[in-house]
Design a protein around this motif. Sequence first.
Motif, PDB file in Angstrom:
ATOM      1  N   ASN A 273      10.647 -76.022  37.368  1.00  0.00           N
ATOM      2  CA  ASN A 273      10.968 -77.277  38.039  1.00  0.00           C
ATOM      3  C   ASN A 273      12.081 -77.000  39.042  1.00  0.00           C
ATOM      4  OD1 ASN A 273      11.440 -79.958  38.757  1.00  0.00           O
ATOM      5  ND2 ASN A 273      12.808 -80.303  37.026  1.00  0.00           N
ATOM      6  N   ILE A 274      11.709 -76.749  40.296  1.00  0.00           N
ATOM      7  CA  ILE A 274      12.709 -76.398  41.315  1.00  0.00           C
ATOM      8  C   ILE A 274      12.759 -77.410  42.457  1.00  0.00           C
ATOM      9  CG2 ILE A 274      12.713 -73.928  40.790  1.00  0.00           C
ATOM     10  CD1 ILE A 274      10.773 -73.507  43.135  1.00  0.00           C
ATOM     11  N   THR A 291      17.435 -74.760  38.527  1.00  0.00           N
ATOM     12  CA  THR A 291      16.918 -76.125  38.606  1.00  0.00           C
ATOM     13  C   THR A 291      18.026 -77.057  39.070  1.00  0.00           C
ATOM     14  OG1 THR A 291      15.327 -75.725  36.842  1.00  0.00           O
ATOM     15  CG2 THR A 291      15.899 -78.011  37.276  1.00  0.00           C
TER      16      THR A 291
END
Length: 444
Positions: A273-274, A291
């Motif tokens: 999840n970036i 993140t």
Amino acid sequence: MIIRHYCNSFIEVQSSNEKIVCDPWIGKTKESAWYSWPLYKENASFLNKINPDFIYISHLHCDHFDEKVLSRYRKKNTRIIIKKFNSKRLKKKINDLGFNNVLEIDALKRKKISEEFNIAIVPQMSTNTSELEDHVNYDLDTSIIIQSRSDKKVFYNNVDNPLSINELKSVKKFIDNKFRSALSIICYPLGAASGYPQAFTNLNKPLEKRRIIKKSFKKLDKVVKIFNPEFYFPAGGTYMITGKFSLLNKWIAQPCNIEVAKHFRSMSCEYINIEGGGYINLNGNKSQIKTIIDDLGSIKNHIQKKLSKVRYFYQKKRYIKSINFMNRLFNESQDKYFQRIKTLNIYTNWNIKINVYKDLCLKNDGEINMNKSGYFKSFIIRSNSKYNSRKVDLECNLDKDLFCHLMMRNSPWNTALTGSIIIFSRKSKVYNPTVENSLNFFTV
């Protein structure tokens, strides 16, 4: 290779000291009701901070080709990467912004663009992700394969390209044969990036939202199995609906980060999840991941409430309100519509009803508020087939000024059809993409 994801399809790829930026978009779109998320503040100079050496524009849609962001980028000699399209519309628009160093890349040809990057452009081969037959074929969307020449890492960015499973298999074979390295990371959209179900009436929107998300997870499982990457992140289709239709946000068929993370617990590759400016550094034996955000539901709801006051692009230019003016535009557009349909040899057996309003308003359940909308007139595009019946296959509800904009070519139908500014009703449960896509020909 370092990959940073800002929002939607806005991605930065770095190899040594060179950078490629993909589809930079921040803030409000030019031709829809969309606002970027999680980067949402209007910051047209943001690209100057990144200072890319290359900018890849996948296609013409305004959440990928953001004219305001590109026009503010100071280095006009920057190389702009696009597919070599038959139509030169995208290239001309880029040139009009002051960029003259446009690299038109032949589809499915591996190309060395610098000492740091090899790339290849994947063309659009289908018009919808459901693999339904469509007689209106577009040379519009593209995907990109990027390889760092320093560490040989390969990144596949699908963007919005609606490739079928078989077409994706051919892309994987192409990567294996031409890039000769294992695929390190892919980004592929999850959920729906269209107006369904939020912009449709007479259906159970929460139920359809869950169904579409479930269906998209099933396809993603197949995609991951085909490409077998080390890492995956979703990109594309993340946006907020602004203005008077902002209440539709809750029915956009997009899974939250928690749902995606849970789904990937049993997957062979790692979900990262970036989005929001986070990154993954693929250099070395161990990858580094940073993140920036998790789920920001409460903040997003607050921002959506503020953005509900935004006016749509077509509300800034008013047209003559007479029925005679609308009738003339409609008749001219309908004549051209059937001429183009005939030229393409498309068999037509449908009717499209267009309901026009002075100021289309919605109720809290997403249905049309007939008491407040100011109904103006209905127009019917009748099929020229001898098998034509009186039934209506697709019903479009929109503001009068938007209808004028579209017919007069001041903005494209293609963007409006997915941009949550037209409210639809479809009689048949079977989706026929040709009916909706044919509206792209309905102009003077």
